[in-house]
Enzyme design. Structure first.
Site, PDB file in Angstrom:
ATOM      1  N   GLU A   1       0.800  -1.234   0.000  1.00  0.00           N
ATOM      2  CA  GLU A   1       0.000   0.000   0.000  1.00  0.00           C
ATOM      3  C   GLU A   1       0.830   1.280   0.000  1.00  0.00           C
ATOM      4  O   GLU A   1       0.536   2.209   0.742  1.00  0.00           O
ATOM      5  CB  GLU A   1      -0.915   0.022   1.242  1.00  0.00           C
TER       6      GLU A   1
HETATM    7  C1  NGO Z   1      -3.956  -4.612   4.776  1.00  0.00           C
HETATM    8  C2  NGO Z   1      -3.002  -3.505   5.096  1.00  0.00           C
HETATM    9  C3  NGO Z   1      -2.756  -3.345   6.591  1.00  0.00           C
HETATM   10  C4  NGO Z   1      -4.067  -3.385   7.360  1.00  0.00           C
HETATM   11  C5  NGO Z   1      -4.812  -4.652   7.034  1.00  0.00           C
HETATM   12  C6  NGO Z   1      -6.139  -4.719   7.757  1.00  0.00           C
HETATM   13  C7  NGO Z   1      -1.866  -5.265   4.288  1.00  0.00           C
HETATM   14  C8  NGO Z   1      -0.785  -6.133   3.806  1.00  0.00           C
HETATM   15  N1  NGO Z   1      -1.797  -3.956   4.435  1.00  0.00           N
HETATM   16  O1  NGO Z   1      -3.062  -5.743   4.680  1.00  0.00           O
HETATM   17  O2  NGO Z   1      -2.074  -2.144   6.834  1.00  0.00           O
HETATM   18  O3  NGO Z   1      -3.806  -3.342   8.745  1.00  0.00           O
HETATM   19  O4  NGO Z   1      -5.034  -4.799   5.652  1.00  0.00           O
HETATM   20  O5  NGO Z   1      -6.871  -5.862   7.465  1.00  0.00           O
END
Ligand code: NGO
EC number: 3.2.1.52
Length: 527
Positions: free
Chosen positions: A335
């Site tokens: 992300e």
């Molecule tokens: C995503 C995000 C995290 C969140 C999570 C919550 C990933 C790999 N990045 O997973 O920052 O905490 O969802 O479900």
């Protein structure tokens, strides 16, 4: 070589007889009473052969072990609940009532497997090639005993086991769980409690998410403000906290005593607000942002064009590499929505080279494969909600191993049902059937089973605050993932699995694990 004692010889002969009889029983009439192993062990073993007898642990029982750590672990649990003295001898020449032996295991058990033999006359014999195998065999032994064996106080017994032989070894080498101690802070003692719970299901990797926008949780000597300032809050604005390097090393050692390898994660280049807030010099504009206590993602980025960024990454990962005996450093990489694609590729390439320079292998969320194939020996962790990730498949074709954490099956922070008080729903609802109902070796388009290193259940903690919360989200789903990671696909059976899971209820009750009583499982009365 040790001489086979009379008792062990008897065990071997009886086992062989049992196997022959079981074979005869299949085709040549009822040579032995038809009996099957109780369907109680999670993860399901490779093979179980019952001999129709039982063995009851006498108050005078003894334990011998070729490995002091595993012998001590078993003795500790059994003494507490049985009240028996259970004297332990390490490296004894003749086997005790319960013998943990590093000789005589079939080659097929490999580094982590074991053979467990229980017989009326011979007691219990666990054989493995390595201590990890003895430890996993001990977990199976504990699951064959009444659930009250896990109680910290003396219980009535009797402590009776089914007779027969179990041969067992894992399908995948990586069977992990992740805990996010960044969104909410958790102490080393809380993590050790979780390690003990995970160990029951033969989990062998603990991935620690040590930094995120809301908190930096590990002391770094060359950048001290990361922990003291960057660690001073958490989601919701609490006081946060951080681990000293000694704390971290103690957890690594504790995990090792449960044959579990720690994978530390420093999430980069996004999810870095806590670091950017701690050092103005890390920001492109030289201005430190405020600490962040919300739950948005994707707004922060290390400054890709700044040379100091790579000094930072090198020093942080260098300290972590020195503290970490395991092979992997996890660099996150998920992300990074406020980093351009080309900046992202530049950054990930440099971070991967730094990991390699410190003698470690790269692990990252599968987003890192958008920056090209990672270095040799890398693992990319799939966390998507579809069954397709073309860049990951391309990297896998070039040798990157895949760890499977599809969010709509493996995320332990998803709610079970709409009514679940804790957790999130962005990847869907994940009850037991959904956690169990997929094949990690045959899931992603263009990724074959041989390219899959294993499975991991991540527990993100935006809404998770206490150990009781951890328990509630991990149990009973974590054992479903652990079974997917350990058991051969041929054992996969939803109905049989939920029955095995039900048998865990009394264990969790005895241990004080605050598990979710999924309506998909029939839990024994009182558990
Ligand atoms: C995503 C995000 C995290 C969140 C999570 C919550 C990933 C790999 N990045 O997973 O920052 O905490 O969802 O479900």
């Amino acid at each position: 070589m040790k001489r086979l004692s009379a008792r062990r010889l008897l065990v071997v002969v009886l086992t062989a007889l049992g196997l022959v009889c079981a074979g005869l029983g299949a085709g040549a009439g009822p040579a032995v009473a038809a009996s099957t192993f109780p369907n109680v062990v999670v993860p399901a073993p490779v093979s179980e052969t019952a001999d129709g007898t039982t063995f009851t642990l006498p108050a005078t029982a003894t334990i011998t072990s070729d490995d002091a750590n595993t012998g001590g672990y078993l003795a500790g649990i059994l003494r507490a609940s049985t009240g028996y003295a259970l004297p332990l001898t390490v490296g004894a020449a003749s086997p005790g009532t319960i013998a943990l032996s590093l000789s005589g295991a079939p080659a097929s058990v490999g580094a982590e497997g074991y053979q467990l033999t229980v017989s009326t006359s011979g007691g219990v014999l666990i054989q493995a090639q390595q201590a990890a195998g003895l430890f996993h065999g001990v977990q199976t032994l504990l699951q064959l005993l009444p659930g009250s064996v896990m109680s910290p106080t003396v219980q009535p017994g009797p402590w009776t086991l089914p007779g027969g032989t179990i041969l067992d070894h894992p399908r995948f080498g990586y069977r992990g769980a992740m805990l996010d101690i960044a969104r909410h802070f958790f102490t080393p003692a809380q993590v050790e409690r979780y390690i003990d719970e995970l160990a029951l299901y033969k989990v062998n990797y603990l991935h620690l998410h040590l930094s995120d926008d809301q908190g930096w949780r590990i002391a770094v000597n060359s950048w001290p403000d990361l922990a003291t300032y960057g660690g001073s809050t958490e989601v919701g604005g609490g006081t946060g906290g951080y681990w000293t390097q000694a704390d971290y090393s103690a957890v690594v050692a504790y995990a090792a005593s449960r044959y579990m390898t720690v994978v530390p994660e420093i999430d980069m280049p996004g999810h870095t607000n806590a670091a950017l807030a701690s050092y103005a010099s890390l920001n492109c504009n030289g201005v430190a942002p405020a600490l962040y206590t919300g739950t948005n993602v994707g707004f922060s980025s290390l400054c890709v064009s700044l040379p100091l960024t790579y000094t930072f990454v090198d020093q942080v990962l260098g300290e972590l590499a020195a503290l970490t005996p395991g092979p992997y450093l996890h660099i996150g990489g998920d992300e990074a929505s406020s980093t351009s694609a080309s900046d992202y590729a530049t950054f990930i390439g440099k971070a991967e080279a730094i990991v390699t320079a410190h003698g470690k292998s790269v692990m990252g969320w599968h987003d890192i494969t958008n920056a090209g194939t990672p270095p040799a020996g890398a693992q990319a962790q799939f966390w998507g909600t579809t069954t397709s990730a073309p860049n990951l498949a391309a990297a896998a074709a070039n040798g990157t191993e895949v760890v499977m954490s599809p969010a709509n099956h493996a995320y332990l922070d998803m709610k079970y049902t709409r009514k679940t008080r804790l957790g999130q729903t962005w990847a869907g609802l994940v009850d037991v059937d959904t956690a169990y109902g997929w094949d990690p070796g045959n899931y992603l388009t263009g990724v074959s089973g041989s390219q899959v290193a294993g499975v991991e259940g991540p527990l993100w903690t935006e809404t998770i605050v206490t150990s009781a919360d951890i328990d509630y989200m991990a149990f009973p789903r974590l054992p479903a993932l652990a079974e997917l990671g350990w058991s051969p696909w041929s054992t996969h059976d939803q109905t049989a699995f939920t029955a095995r899971l039900g048998a865990q209820g009394p264990r969790w009750k005895a241990m004080g694990v605050n598990y979710y009583h999924s309506t998909q499982v029939s839990w024994p009365a009182g558990s």
